[in-house]
Write a protein that holds these residues in place. Structure first.
Motif, PDB file in Angstrom:
ATOM      1  N   GLN A  88      -1.488   1.803   0.309  1.00 39.21           N
ATOM      2  CA  GLN A  88      -1.639   1.531   1.741  1.00 39.21           C
ATOM      3  C   GLN A  88      -3.072   1.763   2.198  1.00 39.21           C
ATOM      4  O   GLN A  88      -3.632   0.962   2.953  1.00 39.21           O
ATOM      5  CB  GLN A  88      -0.674   2.399   2.544  1.00 39.21           C
ATOM      6  CG  GLN A  88       0.786   1.988   2.397  1.00 39.21           C
ATOM      7  CD  GLN A  88       1.736   2.922   3.141  1.00 39.21           C
ATOM      8  OE1 GLN A  88       1.331   3.996   3.595  1.00 39.21           O
ATOM      9  NE2 GLN A  88       2.990   2.507   3.268  1.00 39.21           N
ATOM     10  N   ASN A  89      -3.687   2.852   1.730  1.00 38.64           N
ATOM     11  CA  ASN A  89      -5.062   3.160   2.128  1.00 38.64           C
ATOM     12  C   ASN A  89      -6.047   2.124   1.583  1.00 38.64           C
ATOM     13  O   ASN A  89      -6.982   1.700   2.282  1.00 38.64           O
ATOM     14  CB  ASN A  89      -5.456   4.560   1.648  1.00 38.64           C
ATOM     15  CG  ASN A  89      -4.770   5.640   2.457  1.00 38.64           C
ATOM     16  OD1 ASN A  89      -4.361   5.409   3.600  1.00 38.64           O
ATOM     17  ND2 ASN A  89      -4.612   6.823   1.880  1.00 38.64           N
ATOM     18  N   LEU A  90      -5.838   1.717   0.336  1.00 41.15           N
ATOM     19  CA  LEU A  90      -6.715   0.700  -0.240  1.00 41.15           C
ATOM     20  C   LEU A  90      -6.552  -0.622   0.495  1.00 41.15           C
ATOM     21  O   LEU A  90      -7.511  -1.375   0.675  1.00 41.15           O
ATOM     22  CB  LEU A  90      -6.402   0.517  -1.728  1.00 41.15           C
ATOM     23  CG  LEU A  90      -6.792   1.673  -2.652  1.00 41.15           C
ATOM     24  CD1 LEU A  90      -6.384   1.364  -4.091  1.00 41.15           C
ATOM     25  CD2 LEU A  90      -8.296   1.957  -2.588  1.00 41.15           C
ATOM     26  N   GLY A  91      -5.325  -0.911   0.932  1.00 39.02           N
ATOM     27  CA  GLY A  91      -5.065  -2.125   1.690  1.00 39.02           C
ATOM     28  C   GLY A  91      -5.792  -2.123   3.025  1.00 39.02           C
ATOM     29  O   GLY A  91      -6.166  -3.175   3.546  1.00 39.02           O
ATOM     30  N   LYS A  92      -6.017  -0.929   3.564  1.00 37.55           N
ATOM     31  CA  LYS A  92      -6.757  -0.785   4.816  1.00 37.55           C
ATOM     32  C   LYS A  92      -8.263  -0.647   4.580  1.00 37.55           C
ATOM     33  O   LYS A  92      -9.015  -0.347   5.501  1.00 37.55           O
ATOM     34  CB  LYS A  92      -6.262   0.453   5.582  1.00 37.55           C
ATOM     35  CG  LYS A  92      -4.798   0.378   5.982  1.00 37.55           C
ATOM     36  CD  LYS A  92      -4.356   1.695   6.601  1.00 37.55           C
ATOM     37  CE  LYS A  92      -2.883   1.673   6.952  1.00 37.55           C
ATOM     38  NZ  LYS A  92      -2.421   2.984   7.491  1.00 37.55           N
ATOM     39  N   LYS A  93      -8.652  -0.811   3.301  1.00 39.81           N
ATOM     40  CA  LYS A  93     -10.044  -0.648   2.880  1.00 39.81           C
ATOM     41  C   LYS A  93     -10.550   0.766   3.130  1.00 39.81           C
ATOM     42  O   LYS A  93     -11.733   1.004   3.427  1.00 39.81           O
ATOM     43  CB  LYS A  93     -10.945  -1.675   3.573  1.00 39.81           C
ATOM     44  CG  LYS A  93     -10.607  -3.118   3.208  1.00 39.81           C
ATOM     45  CD  LYS A  93     -11.524  -4.103   3.907  1.00 39.81           C
ATOM     46  CE  LYS A  93     -11.271  -5.529   3.423  1.00 39.81           C
ATOM     47  NZ  LYS A  93      -9.881  -5.976   3.592  1.00 39.81           N
ATOM     48  N   GLN A 133      -2.066  -2.548 -10.660  1.00 44.73           N
ATOM     49  CA  GLN A 133      -2.569  -3.529 -11.614  1.00 44.73           C
ATOM     50  C   GLN A 133      -3.159  -4.712 -10.855  1.00 44.73           C
ATOM     51  O   GLN A 133      -2.458  -5.411 -10.136  1.00 44.73           O
ATOM     52  CB  GLN A 133      -1.461  -4.000 -12.565  1.00 44.73           C
ATOM     53  CG  GLN A 133      -1.995  -4.887 -13.697  1.00 44.73           C
ATOM     54  CD  GLN A 133      -0.939  -5.197 -14.736  1.00 44.73           C
ATOM     55  OE1 GLN A 133       0.219  -5.444 -14.402  1.00 44.73           O
ATOM     56  NE2 GLN A 133      -1.333  -5.195 -15.997  1.00 44.73           N
ATOM     57  N   TYR A 134      -4.469  -4.887 -11.002  1.00 48.91           N
ATOM     58  CA  TYR A 134      -5.211  -5.986 -10.387  1.00 48.91           C
ATOM     59  C   TYR A 134      -5.095  -5.961  -8.860  1.00 48.91           C
ATOM     60  O   TYR A 134      -4.761  -6.954  -8.218  1.00 48.91           O
ATOM     61  CB  TYR A 134      -4.734  -7.337 -10.922  1.00 48.91           C
ATOM     62  CG  TYR A 134      -4.636  -7.415 -12.428  1.00 48.91           C
ATOM     63  CD1 TYR A 134      -5.557  -6.741 -13.244  1.00 48.91           C
ATOM     64  CD2 TYR A 134      -3.631  -8.157 -13.040  1.00 48.91           C
ATOM     65  CE1 TYR A 134      -5.465  -6.814 -14.626  1.00 48.91           C
ATOM     66  CE2 TYR A 134      -3.542  -8.235 -14.423  1.00 48.91           C
ATOM     67  CZ  TYR A 134      -4.453  -7.560 -15.216  1.00 48.91           C
ATOM     68  OH  TYR A 134      -4.357  -7.635 -16.592  1.00 48.91           O
ATOM     69  N   PHE A 135      -5.395  -4.801  -8.266  1.00 46.85           N
ATOM     70  CA  PHE A 135      -5.386  -4.651  -6.812  1.00 46.85           C
ATOM     71  C   PHE A 135      -6.748  -5.078  -6.277  1.00 46.85           C
ATOM     72  O   PHE A 135      -7.787  -4.654  -6.768  1.00 46.85           O
ATOM     73  CB  PHE A 135      -5.094  -3.196  -6.423  1.00 46.85           C
ATOM     74  CG  PHE A 135      -4.803  -2.993  -4.966  1.00 46.85           C
ATOM     75  CD1 PHE A 135      -3.499  -2.986  -4.501  1.00 46.85           C
ATOM     76  CD2 PHE A 135      -5.841  -2.826  -4.049  1.00 46.85           C
ATOM     77  CE1 PHE A 135      -3.224  -2.803  -3.150  1.00 46.85           C
ATOM     78  CE2 PHE A 135      -5.574  -2.650  -2.706  1.00 46.85           C
ATOM     79  CZ  PHE A 135      -4.253  -2.639  -2.253  1.00 46.85           C
ATOM     80  N   LYS A 136      -6.759  -5.917  -5.247  1.00 45.90           N
ATOM     81  CA  LYS A 136      -7.992  -6.484  -4.729  1.00 45.90           C
ATOM     82  C   LYS A 136      -8.715  -5.535  -3.773  1.00 45.90           C
ATOM     83  O   LYS A 136      -8.110  -4.994  -2.853  1.00 45.90           O
ATOM     84  CB  LYS A 136      -7.693  -7.806  -3.989  1.00 45.90           C
ATOM     85  CG  LYS A 136      -8.927  -8.587  -3.597  1.00 45.90           C
ATOM     86  CD  LYS A 136      -8.521  -9.941  -2.996  1.00 45.90           C
ATOM     87  CE  LYS A 136      -9.720 -10.783  -2.638  1.00 45.90           C
ATOM     88  NZ  LYS A 136      -9.314 -12.100  -2.066  1.00 45.90           N
ATOM     89  N   TYR A 170     -15.573  -9.748  -4.230  1.00 46.17           N
ATOM     90  CA  TYR A 170     -14.474  -8.780  -4.318  1.00 46.17           C
ATOM     91  C   TYR A 170     -14.266  -8.398  -5.778  1.00 46.17           C
ATOM     92  O   TYR A 170     -14.777  -9.052  -6.699  1.00 46.17           O
ATOM     93  CB  TYR A 170     -13.183  -9.356  -3.737  1.00 46.17           C
ATOM     94  CG  TYR A 170     -12.792 -10.698  -4.314  1.00 46.17           C
ATOM     95  CD1 TYR A 170     -12.092 -10.797  -5.512  1.00 46.17           C
ATOM     96  CD2 TYR A 170     -13.133 -11.888  -3.648  1.00 46.17           C
ATOM     97  CE1 TYR A 170     -11.753 -12.030  -6.042  1.00 46.17           C
ATOM     98  CE2 TYR A 170     -12.794 -13.119  -4.176  1.00 46.17           C
ATOM     99  CZ  TYR A 170     -12.097 -13.183  -5.368  1.00 46.17           C
ATOM    100  OH  TYR A 170     -11.771 -14.410  -5.896  1.00 46.17           O
ATOM    101  N   GLN A 171     -13.524  -7.323  -5.970  1.00 45.37           N
ATOM    102  CA  GLN A 171     -13.183  -6.835  -7.303  1.00 45.37           C
ATOM    103  C   GLN A 171     -11.675  -6.632  -7.384  1.00 45.37           C
ATOM    104  O   GLN A 171     -10.976  -6.654  -6.355  1.00 45.37           O
ATOM    105  CB  GLN A 171     -13.876  -5.489  -7.577  1.00 45.37           C
ATOM    106  CG  GLN A 171     -15.396  -5.515  -7.516  1.00 45.37           C
ATOM    107  CD  GLN A 171     -15.970  -4.109  -7.540  1.00 45.37           C
ATOM    108  OE1 GLN A 171     -15.604  -3.252  -6.731  1.00 45.37           O
ATOM    109  NE2 GLN A 171     -16.882  -3.861  -8.472  1.00 45.37           N
ATOM    110  N   TYR A 172     -11.193  -6.406  -8.582  1.00 47.07           N
ATOM    111  CA  TYR A 172      -9.801  -5.998  -8.784  1.00 47.07           C
ATOM    112  C   TYR A 172      -9.813  -4.700  -9.579  1.00 47.07           C
ATOM    113  O   TYR A 172     -10.658  -4.513 -10.461  1.00 47.07           O
ATOM    114  CB  TYR A 172      -9.010  -7.051  -9.561  1.00 47.07           C
ATOM    115  CG  TYR A 172      -8.774  -8.335  -8.800  1.00 47.07           C
ATOM    116  CD1 TYR A 172      -7.780  -8.412  -7.825  1.00 47.07           C
ATOM    117  CD2 TYR A 172      -9.551  -9.474  -9.050  1.00 47.07           C
ATOM    118  CE1 TYR A 172      -7.573  -9.590  -7.112  1.00 47.07           C
ATOM    119  CE2 TYR A 172      -9.333 -10.651  -8.343  1.00 47.07           C
ATOM    120  CZ  TYR A 172      -8.353 -10.702  -7.374  1.00 47.07           C
ATOM    121  OH  TYR A 172      -8.142 -11.862  -6.665  1.00 47.07           O
ATOM    122  N   ILE A 173      -8.899  -3.803  -9.240  1.00 45.41           N
ATOM    123  CA  ILE A 173      -8.820  -2.553  -9.999  1.00 45.41           C
ATOM    124  C   ILE A 173      -7.401  -2.348 -10.533  1.00 45.41           C
ATOM    125  O   ILE A 173      -6.422  -2.788  -9.930  1.00 45.41           O
ATOM    126  CB  ILE A 173      -9.227  -1.325  -9.153  1.00 45.41           C
ATOM    127  CG1 ILE A 173      -8.234  -1.089  -7.998  1.00 45.41           C
ATOM    128  CG2 ILE A 173     -10.651  -1.459  -8.633  1.00 45.41           C
ATOM    129  CD1 ILE A 173      -8.429   0.249  -7.304  1.00 45.41           C
TER     130      ILE A 173
END
Length: 286
Positions: A214-219, A277-280, A250-253
């Motif tokens: 959720q936090n990564l989704g909110k950058k 897996q492969y989160f943008k 952008y990257q994926y992690i």
């Protein structure tokens, strides 16, 4: 709506597919010949099981590289391609084996026939005459092709062993292909596979996947930076892999949890769990 995780375009360039098929079929035949040669000259039954797994993994590895070169990012086509090539390898190794056995001289000694010579005409004959090849297999099954503890293995026990061999050569590469190169992030803008880079430093074990997601989704990278700043990790930690391309902003992690445990033999076992897996994420975030 912007994709949170990487989603393949599913593209499969015609030139790349044709290249992969031609090179894949040739490679499958070559690997099948090497496989039979190793089995013939190393007549140790138990070692032959390792050779079989070696062929299966070798097929997957070579075919995966060909798909990468051909820039094929369609998983369905990749799986079909792998299936076809494993069938070719399995059929070719039988053609060679049958031709060798029918050219063998003497009687069964230990775990192999005493003498045989490679005959290209015989190999090609069985290659283009499948019914005769199948008849040859049935004949070999009736008399047996090796002995185990001084007993010749034939009939149903031999069919079962051959069935296990078939499953290993055909099914194992397909299972591996489900997580092969075609599933990794591809830069459509740069027309290239994204570079794979692992963070040198391990991070703290991710206990709450949903909160991190959720936090990564909110950058919001506060949590991830906190994990990176943790020094004492102990037997629980996580590793981060980054996929990036100069053509994209952008990257994926991918994040994997590790838990080191000791088994009954006293060996340390690394138990891995995929967290992301492969989160943008935005470019240069890590």
């Amino acid at each position: 709506m912007e994709e949170t995780y990487y989603k393949s375009s599913g593209k499969a360039p015609i030139g790349g597919v044709l290249f992969a098929i031609i090179a894949g079929v040739c490679a499958s035949v070559i690997l099948a010949i090497v496989y039979i040669a190793l089995q013939w000259f190393i007549p140790i039954v138990y070692f032959n099981f390792l050779i079989t797994f070696g062929l299966a993994y070798g097929l997957f590895y070579v075919l995966d590289v060909l798909l990468k070169i051909g820039k094929v990012r369609n998983k369905g086509i990749a799986l079909l391609f792998t299936f076809i090539c494993t069938l070719v390898a399995y059929y070719a190794q039988w053609c060679l084996f049958v031709s060798l056995m029918f050219n063998a001289e003497g009687t069964m000694g230990g775990d192999m026939w005493l003498k045989s010579s490679f005959n290209l005409d015989g190999f090609l004959y069985f290659l283009f005459h499948p019914m005769d090849m199948f008849s040859g297999i049935q004949e070999l099954n009736a008399v047996g092709t090796f002995s185990l503890k001084k007993s010749v293995v034939s009939g149903w026990p031999l069919w079962i062993l051959w069935g296990i061999e078939a499953a290993t050569i055909i099914v194992y590469p397909i299972v591996l292909a489900f997580s092969g190169k075609t599933t990794e992030p591809f830069s459509e803008r740069g027309n290239e596979w994204m570079r794979k880079r692992e963070l040198e430093k391990q991070i703290a074990y991710i206990a709450d996947k949903q909160a991190l997601e959720q936090n990564l989704g909110k950058k919001d990278f506060t949590d991830l930076q906190t994990y990176l700043e943790t020094d004492e990790l102990g037997a629980e930690f996580a590793t981060v892999t980054i996929y990036e391309s100069d053509a994209d902003n952008y990257q994926y992690i991918s994040v994997v949890n590790h838990r080191l445990e000791t088994n009954k033999k006293g060996d340390i076992v690394d138990k891995k769990t995929n967290v992301l897996q492969y989160f943008k994420i935005p470019e240069r975030s890590l």
